[in-house]
Design an enzyme around this catalytic site. Structure first.
Site, PDB file in Angstrom:
ATOM      1  N   SER A  23      -7.137 -19.299  31.163  1.00  0.00           N
ATOM      2  CA  SER A  23      -7.322 -18.533  29.922  1.00  0.00           C
ATOM      3  C   SER A  23      -8.774 -18.527  29.461  1.00  0.00           C
ATOM      4  O   SER A  23      -9.085 -17.983  28.405  1.00  0.00           O
ATOM      5  CB  SER A  23      -6.440 -19.111  28.816  1.00  0.00           C
ATOM      6  OG  SER A  23      -6.767 -20.475  28.567  1.00  0.00           O
ATOM      7  N   HIS A 156       5.352  17.424   0.623  1.00  0.00           N
ATOM      8  CA  HIS A 156       5.639  18.207   1.838  1.00  0.00           C
ATOM      9  C   HIS A 156       4.400  18.964   2.315  1.00  0.00           C
ATOM     10  O   HIS A 156       4.516  20.006   2.944  1.00  0.00           O
ATOM     11  CB  HIS A 156       6.788  19.190   1.600  1.00  0.00           C
ATOM     12  CG  HIS A 156       8.015  18.561   1.017  1.00  0.00           C
ATOM     13  ND1 HIS A 156       8.924  17.856   1.768  1.00  0.00           N
ATOM     14  CD2 HIS A 156       8.466  18.521  -0.264  1.00  0.00           C
ATOM     15  CE1 HIS A 156       9.897  17.409   0.987  1.00  0.00           C
ATOM     16  NE2 HIS A 156       9.641  17.797  -0.257  1.00  0.00           N
ATOM     17  N   SER A 277     -19.588  19.725  19.010  1.00  0.00           N
ATOM     18  CA  SER A 277     -18.905  20.169  20.221  1.00  0.00           C
ATOM     19  C   SER A 277     -19.932  20.462  21.312  1.00  0.00           C
ATOM     20  O   SER A 277     -21.031  20.936  21.023  1.00  0.00           O
ATOM     21  CB  SER A 277     -18.090  21.431  19.931  1.00  0.00           C
ATOM     22  OG  SER A 277     -17.690  22.066  21.131  1.00  0.00           O
ATOM     23  N   GLN A 322       0.521 -18.205  25.822  1.00  0.00           N
ATOM     24  CA  GLN A 322      -0.875 -17.894  26.117  1.00  0.00           C
ATOM     25  C   GLN A 322      -1.153 -16.405  25.935  1.00  0.00           C
ATOM     26  O   GLN A 322      -2.298 -15.994  25.710  1.00  0.00           O
ATOM     27  CB  GLN A 322      -1.195 -18.322  27.555  1.00  0.00           C
ATOM     28  CG  GLN A 322      -2.635 -18.127  27.969  1.00  0.00           C
ATOM     29  CD  GLN A 322      -2.943 -18.790  29.298  1.00  0.00           C
ATOM     30  OE1 GLN A 322      -2.952 -20.022  29.403  1.00  0.00           O
ATOM     31  NE2 GLN A 322      -3.149 -17.997  30.332  1.00  0.00           N
TER      32      GLN A 322
END
Length: 459
Positions: A23, A156, A277, A322
């Site tokens: 680990s 809504h 863009s 772990q």
């Protein structure tokens, strides 16, 4: 392969198995917590006469040296060690010799990793809460500056009734206020010390667990050693709290994205929090808001992964646990990044107040108030509702707002309307006559703002 448990084994662990089991690649971020916990443990061992004062001083000096060297880049945490605990202990023994071998007296890696994780998460909860505070402060500033900024309220995703930007932002203040309170509650509940639980059944050494807990800033020791090493509830609570925080950020992001669209134009996101863009030169994309919205699923995934991991684990410690770390680390890092960037975006965002007000006017958000006008003239609400519906149809046909419809058109549908209808349905009147607690009217909003300011002063 550097490991501290090889005495019982007659051959080396297969390298693939070792790598799968290790680990160190992710728990190395615990190095400061591991050393801090070890210093407290050594101080307690010496206080109990288990170590001599000379041994204590040598070990602490060695541990502090390791900490300094790691932080200054002089010592690299090597992947040849199985975990951070092995790295610290082996490095200590290499540096100070025999006294270093006594560091692990009266503890197991099970209670050691449980302590490290708690210390780490406790620090992270504090930092996360500071970031939530920044969000709250940014929202509060917007509220204070926009008590009279009129806009449509939605249900809504359709325009419903007129509110103010301050009122709309107040809803998010409430959400993040609850997030703060969840983090505070989690901190209080998790603040017990597992060190001294041993592998699962404590130890025969006369440890003073209360003293160790005090040294590390805990309220006290855990009261069951099996639970002490196998408890991950606090991590599940943290991931749940982070999931709710991210849900709030995602909802907020969704509104920012909608408000930033060409159709709404309620907000202008600062260039620093937008991109363009590669093909369309006119584009200014709300990338930060979109990424925050997207990363919410990543945090949800961490919560679901840990819940699934923990659901079938018997007492006490099992290696499955772990798996808690990488999910928790990723979720914490993700939430911290999102909170930081979102707060910056909020503080730099510009609101198109005129556009918001015009949108409220042309969205018939004052229709309910027109119906209330008739109710105040003695008409049953259901009849008033139908009459105002006819007025709205007339306005739609003429492509005008209710406050632009001539009085004679009102009176054609219902003679009860008088000249004062225009005052009754002005946005200022519609909003400011709503004075109940939690409403958008100026009087109610000033009371709420005073409470929010006091809340932040006591944060």
């Amino acid at each position: 392969m550097a490991q501290l448990w090889g005495g019982r084994f007659t051959k080396e662990t297969d390298q693939l198995v070792y790598n799968f089991n290790a680990s160190i690649s992710f728990d190395k971020r615990f190095y400061a917590q591991d050393i801090r916990g070890s210093i407290a443990h050594v101080m307690m061992l010496a206080r109990q006469g288990i170590l001599t004062d000379i041994e204590k001083e040598k070990i602490i000096e060695g541990l502090e040296g390791i900490l300094d060297d790691v932080e200054q880049g002089k010592l690299v945490i090597s992947d040849k060690y199985e975990d951070i605990h092995s790295f610290v202990e082996a490095t200590l023994i290499d540096r100070i010799g025999e006294p270093g071998k006594k560091l692990h007296t009266g503890r197991s890696r099970n209670d050691q990793v449980a302590l490290d994780m708690k210390l780490y998460i406790r620090d992270e909860v504090h930092m996360l809460d500071n970031l939530v505070e920044e969000i709250l402060l940014a929202i509060l500033t917007i509220m204070e500056e926009n008590v009279d900024t009129y806009m449509p309220g939605f249900t809504h995703l359709q325009k419903a009734q007129p509110i103010t930007l301050a009122h709309h932002m107040g809803a998010y203040f409430e959400m993040f206020k609850r997030d703060h309170e969840r983090l505070t509650d989690l901190y209080r509940r998790m603040n017990t010390c597992p060190l001294g639980s041993g592998a699962l059944a404590g130890t025969t050494y006369p440890l003073d667990r209360e003293y160790t807990a005090r040294l590390l800033g805990f309220e006290g020791p855990t009261l069951n050693s099996m639970d002490g090493v196998s408890d991950r509830d606090y991590l599940l609570e943290l991931l749940s709290s982070l999931s709710i925080i991210m849900m709030h950020l995602s909802r907020f992001s969704e509104e920012v994205i909608i408000w930033n669209s060409n159709e709404y134009q309620f907000v202008e996101i600062d260039d620093a929090y937008s991109t363009g863009s590669s093909i369309m030169p006119q584009k200014k994309n709300p990338d930060i808001a979109e990424l925050v919205r997207g990363k919410t699923g990543r945090v949800y995934g961490a919560l679901n992964a840990l819940l699934t991991t923990m659901k079938g684990i018997p007492l006490a410690y099992n290696k499955d646990m772990q798996e808690d770390k990488e999910w928790a680390f990723d979720a914490i890092d993700t939430a911290k990044g999102c909170l930081t960037l979102f707060a910056g975006m909020l503080r730099s965002m510009q609101f198109n107040k005129a556009r918001m007000k015009d949108s409220a006017r042309h969205g018939f958000t004052n229709a309910t108030d027109a119906a209330d006008y008739l109710v105040n003239h003695g008409m049953p609400f259901r009849d008033a509702h139908g009459i105002v519906g006819q007025l709205v149809l007339t306005c739609i046909d003429k492509k005008i707002a209710l406050d632009e419809l001539p009085l004679e058109e009102y009176q054609k549908i219902c003679p009860a309307f008088e000249k004062d209808i225009y005052d009754a349905i002005s946005l200022e009147t519609c909003v400011n006559k709503r004075i109940t607690t939690g409403a958008p009217g100026r009087m109610a909003m000033e009371e709420t703002l005073a409470m929010y300011k006091k809340y932040m002063e006591e944060y």
